[in-house]
Design a protein around this motif. Sequence first.
Motif, mmCIF file in Angstrom:
data_model
loop_
_atom_site.group_PDB
_atom_site.id
_atom_site.type_symbol
_atom_site.label_atom_id
_atom_site.label_comp_id
_atom_site.label_asym_id
_atom_site.label_seq_id
_atom_site.Cartn_x
_atom_site.Cartn_y
_atom_site.Cartn_z
ATOM 1 N N SER A 52 5.382 -12.534 1.780
ATOM 2 C CA SER A 52 5.137 -13.467 0.313
ATOM 3 C C SER A 52 6.674 -14.215 -0.042
ATOM 4 O O SER A 52 6.732 -14.750 -0.936
ATOM 5 C CB SER A 52 4.940 -12.562 -0.670
ATOM 6 N N CYS A 60 8.380 -7.200 -2.361
ATOM 7 C CA CYS A 60 7.069 -7.004 -2.909
ATOM 8 C C CYS A 60 6.455 -5.744 -2.552
ATOM 9 O O CYS A 60 5.423 -5.156 -2.038
ATOM 10 C CB CYS A 60 6.150 -7.945 -2.057
ATOM 11 N N THR A 61 7.705 -4.693 -2.589
ATOM 12 C CA THR A 61 7.356 -3.246 -2.088
ATOM 13 C C THR A 61 7.846 -2.354 -3.297
ATOM 14 O O THR A 61 8.740 -2.939 -4.354
ATOM 15 C CB THR A 61 8.050 -2.756 -0.970
ATOM 16 N N VAL A 86 1.919 -10.716 -11.618
ATOM 17 C CA VAL A 86 1.042 -9.589 -11.207
ATOM 18 C C VAL A 86 -0.221 -9.355 -12.316
ATOM 19 O O VAL A 86 -0.147 -9.638 -13.388
ATOM 20 C CB VAL A 86 1.930 -8.203 -11.601
ATOM 21 N N CYS A 144 4.260 -8.835 -7.079
ATOM 22 C CA CYS A 144 3.377 -7.591 -6.754
ATOM 23 C C CYS A 144 3.425 -6.341 -7.564
ATOM 24 O O CYS A 144 4.524 -5.970 -8.193
ATOM 25 C CB CYS A 144 3.903 -7.337 -5.121
ATOM 26 N N THR A 145 2.239 -5.825 -7.785
ATOM 27 C CA THR A 145 2.083 -4.754 -8.382
ATOM 28 C C THR A 145 2.997 -3.282 -7.717
ATOM 29 O O THR A 145 3.757 -2.728 -9.012
ATOM 30 C CB THR A 145 0.487 -4.294 -8.501
ATOM 31 N N GLU A 146 3.175 -3.260 -6.737
ATOM 32 C CA GLU A 146 4.019 -2.126 -6.315
ATOM 33 C C GLU A 146 5.423 -2.396 -6.603
ATOM 34 O O GLU A 146 6.038 -1.179 -7.087
ATOM 35 C CB GLU A 146 3.889 -2.146 -4.743
#
Length: 270
Positions: free
Chosen positions: A34, A63-64, A111, A88-90
């Motif tokens: 990303s 994004c982690t 998100v 990113c949600t995570e």
Amino acid sequence: MRLLTTTLAALLWLAASVHAETLVGVAAPLSGPSAILGKQIEAGTALAAEAEGVAVQTVDDACTADGGAAAARQFVDAKVNIVVGFLCTEAIEAALPILKDANIPVIAIGVRTESLTDRRAKTGWPVYRLGPRGDDERNAVATILTRLWQNELFAVIDDGTIYGREIAETFRAAAEQAALKPVFVDTFRPQLDNQIGLIGRLKKAGATKVFAGGDGDDIAIMGRDAASLNAGITFAGGETLRTPPGDVPYAAGTLMIALPEWAEVADPKV
């Protein structure tokens, strides 16, 4: 880029109006798959910060979950006043508990996970959302197609993924509430070179309109095969149709239900 820069400029101006000396943390994926999007966030915030005279600190959240937590700790150490970003949600879910404890508000720009804000009263996370919710797309599909296809013989199919099933089921349920019944409902096998068998079943069922919860490449192949069989079928899908052109172009008349591209609707004079 213009929309991102303008939006971030407004956010940075708002932050600066609250704090005389403002440091804004920017969380973006600057590495990994990303990264291309993260670079756009980085460039947009740099332009906005320069225009508003605000200092920014950009951190790679990758994004982690690990990247999001690490970014949050860096923001706390730097004593930022506010954090913007996150795609990113995570990453954001790992960062929010740390930022909450430091009383640092977060404005999420990408998100879509509904629970991020639905659980705000329970979690106490100081998060605000700029982008649409995940269920906005599903609800738009349901609302638009139940009206558009109320007098059509339509089918609802999906590729078996969570995304595909949820968006297709939301439309099917809305159609049922509107006293509309699809002539065909099925789960198709994705990433095939052709979908002749599926098109044959759709044609036999009499479907002239088909909503497909799946990837754009699969929908393009369906449109091609439907044309080759003279099936007279028009396909519709969600935002997954907004992908770079593949080997098979979309059939004429394919319907995409999605937010408009800013470049297509913006006033060039602004």
